[in-house]
Design an enzyme around this catalytic site. Structure first.
Site, short mmCIF file in Angstrom:
data_model
loop_
_atom_site.label_atom_id
_atom_site.label_comp_id
_atom_site.label_asym_id
_atom_site.label_seq_id
_atom_site.Cartn_x
_atom_site.Cartn_y
_atom_site.Cartn_z
CB THR A 30 -0.92 0.04 1.23
OG1 THR A 30 -0.12 0.05 2.43
CG2 THR A 30 -1.85 -1.16 1.25
CB CYS A 34 0.53 1.55 10.48
SG CYS A 34 -0.41 1.50 8.96
CB CYS A 38 -2.45 0.49 12.58
SG CYS A 38 -3.52 1.12 11.26
NE ARG A 63 0.12 7.81 0.33
CZ ARG A 63 0.07 6.69 -0.38
NH1 ARG A 63 1.06 6.41 -1.21
NH2 ARG A 63 -0.95 5.86 -0.26
CB CYS A 65 -1.63 4.87 8.53
SG CYS A 65 -3.28 4.17 8.78
CB CYS A 68 -2.89 4.23 13.24
SG CYS A 68 -1.44 4.10 12.15
CG ASP A 440 14.32 13.19 50.02
OD1 ASP A 440 14.30 14.40 49.72
OD2 ASP A 440 13.31 12.56 50.40
#
Length: 495
Positions: A30, A34, A38, A63, A65, A68, A440
């Protein structure tokens, strides 16, 4: 982690959000990438490949998604748990240093050549400093596009792009949408902020997150005029490179609501980074708690309220000054001393929504103060003025990129800096997850109550098993005492 294919595949198939930001899944069929969690059906194993950063995915031509939104994942917890050059470089890039000073400026801050930094980042992250900064610019642009009504030209330059064309090309390439399309999609799903000029966004984190000690500590120690707790939110002023800002941070079950008012939108990247750093939002609480839970004396504390974070600071120099003011006095007295400095030397600001009045004074503004005007013991006056001089002349640096051990040595060399002051600065200003406070008083009382060794040397030896998360162990140990820092303030009136 991205090289462990089997482990990555398991995380993707189980949609495990704990690994968001650790690695990114690119889908060969695709052309998108992601986060591990996702919600879409996981692709076939042979169609998955894994990258260590969103910048590496983008550089490989993938690119983001649209479901998500991997660009909004929490940052990798590695960069806050390490002090090597790559981790320090990533913290600086996250703060927008490459946009303001370029790669040469980044290299100078780290003490390496630009070529060395490029090589180290490429080897570990699959992308160089310019690609990493470009990915961050794209995310900043998206926030401004979706949450403000700024003209696109102003968005482009505020996000750090050098031209409108580069801005348009990058947004289309990373998000597969034009800037105008991003704004239209956001307008259909969210209402704009009621106050013009205010940026509202969600800060993600890895669950669990226990807000009690985190916001309780910040609210109880808040310096009047600079910080306040108002209407369920921690609010404070921010001194930023191009101007100043006011932020309101509100805890929610699955995110921190962040409401920012900036005098210059170019400061957005750094403002978001400072807020995430302040709240320790890139931590991996599952890994931390798992190790601390292995100690049978700590396990009940962890099980009772898991996911505690280390409350940090938005400015290392500010916290160092406040740490000195807080030496051997009550929290109320420390706030009073700090408020006097703020009133006398801080820059006034206008807060339309609350009671904030000043920026905390920078070291340069404090360098000329008259020590005789300080209502402090003479020895502490010397400690404060020496610290301020070192911060003002640059001989001492307390930034997110500072080498932790070097800073410890430089602080310890200053008059009046004992182990407690050095370690509390290492923990809250420098972000060392292994900083420890065996001297402390509250820690020693807690240790005695739990049956842990109460002397500093013996407690330090016992705490070796908690490394490298001793700063988080401190947060759990402090819960043994019923102190206000362990509770969210009551709703309603400001602190």
């Amino acid at each position: 982690m991205h090289t462990d294919t089997e482990r990555c595949v398991r995380a993707v198939r189980s949609k495990d959000s704990r690994f968001d930001g650790w690695f990114f899944t690119a889908v060969l069929t695709t052309g998108i990438y992601c986060r591990p969690s996702c919600p879409v059906v996981p692709p076939k194993v042979e169609n998955m490949t894994f990258y260590p950063s969103s910048a590496a995915c983008q550089q490989a031509g993938f690119r983001a998604c649209k479901r998500c939104r991997p660009d909004t994942s929490p940052g990798s917890p590695e960069w806050n748990a390490r002090a090597d050059s790559v981790a320090r470089a990533m913290r600086l890039i996250r703060d927008g240093v490459v946009d303001r000073e370029g790669v040469p400026g980044l290299a100078t801050r780290l003490g390496y050549s630009a070529r060395q930094i490029e090589r180290q980042l490429l080897a570990e992250l699959g992308a160089g400093p310019l690609a990493l900064a470009r990915a961050q610019r794209a995310q900043t642009a998206r926030v401004l596009i979706e949450t403000t009504g700024l003209p696109m030209a102003e968005v482009a330059f505020a996000a750090g792009f050098s031209s409108i064309r580069t801005f348009n090309d990058t947004v289309r390439e990373v998000f597969a949408l034009a800037p105008g399309e991003l704004r239209s999609r956001a307008a259909r799903s969210a209402k704009p902020p009621a106050t013009p000029g205010v940026i509202e966004l969600r800060l993600p984190y890895r669950a669990p997150l226990n807000p009690s000690n985190l916001f309780g500590h910040l609210a109880v120690t808040a310096v009047p005029g600079v910080e306040e707790w108002r209407d369920g939110a921690y609010r404070r002023t921010l001194d930023l490179p191009y101007g100043h800002g006011i932020v309101a941070l509100t805890p929610h079950p699955d995110h921190i609501a962040c409401r920012l008012s900036l005098t210059d939108p170019r400061d957005l990247t750094l403002a978001i980074s400072r807020c995430r750093w302040l709240l320790d939002l890139d931590a991996d609480p599952v890994a931390v708690d798992e190790q601390l839970r292995a100690d049978p004396l700590l396990a009940p504390l962890v099980d009772k309220a898991p996911g505690r974070r280390v409350p940090r600071t938005v400015d290392g120099a500010e916290f160092a000054v406040r740490a000195v003011l807080g030496q051997q006095v009550s929290t109320a007295a420390a706030r009073t001393h700090a408020a006097r400095l703020v009133t006398a030397h801080g820059t006034p600001v206008d807060d339309q929504e609350g009671g904030l009045t000043h920026l905390f004074p920078a070291p340069e503004a404090l360098a000329g103060l008259d020590p005789e005007q300080l209502a402090l013991p003479r020895s502490r006056r010397r400690t404060l003025t020496t610290l301020v001089e070192a911060l003002a002349d640059g001989s001492l640096r307390l930034g997110t990129d500072t080498d932790w051990e070097q800073a410890r040595a430089e602080l310890a060399a200053l008059p009046g800096f004992g182990p407690w002051t050095v370690e509390v600065i290492a923990m809250r200003a420098l972000g060392d997850p292994d900083a420890f406070l065996p001297t402390d008083l509250g820690i020693r009382r807690s240790a005695q109550h739990l049956g842990l060794p109460a002397t500093p040397a013996a407690l330090t030896a016992r705490a070796a098993a908690w490394r490298p998360w001793r700063a988080y162990a401190v947060q759990y140990l402090w819960t043994v005492d019923d102190h206000p820092i362990n509770h969210l303030p009551a709703q309603g009136s400001p602190s």
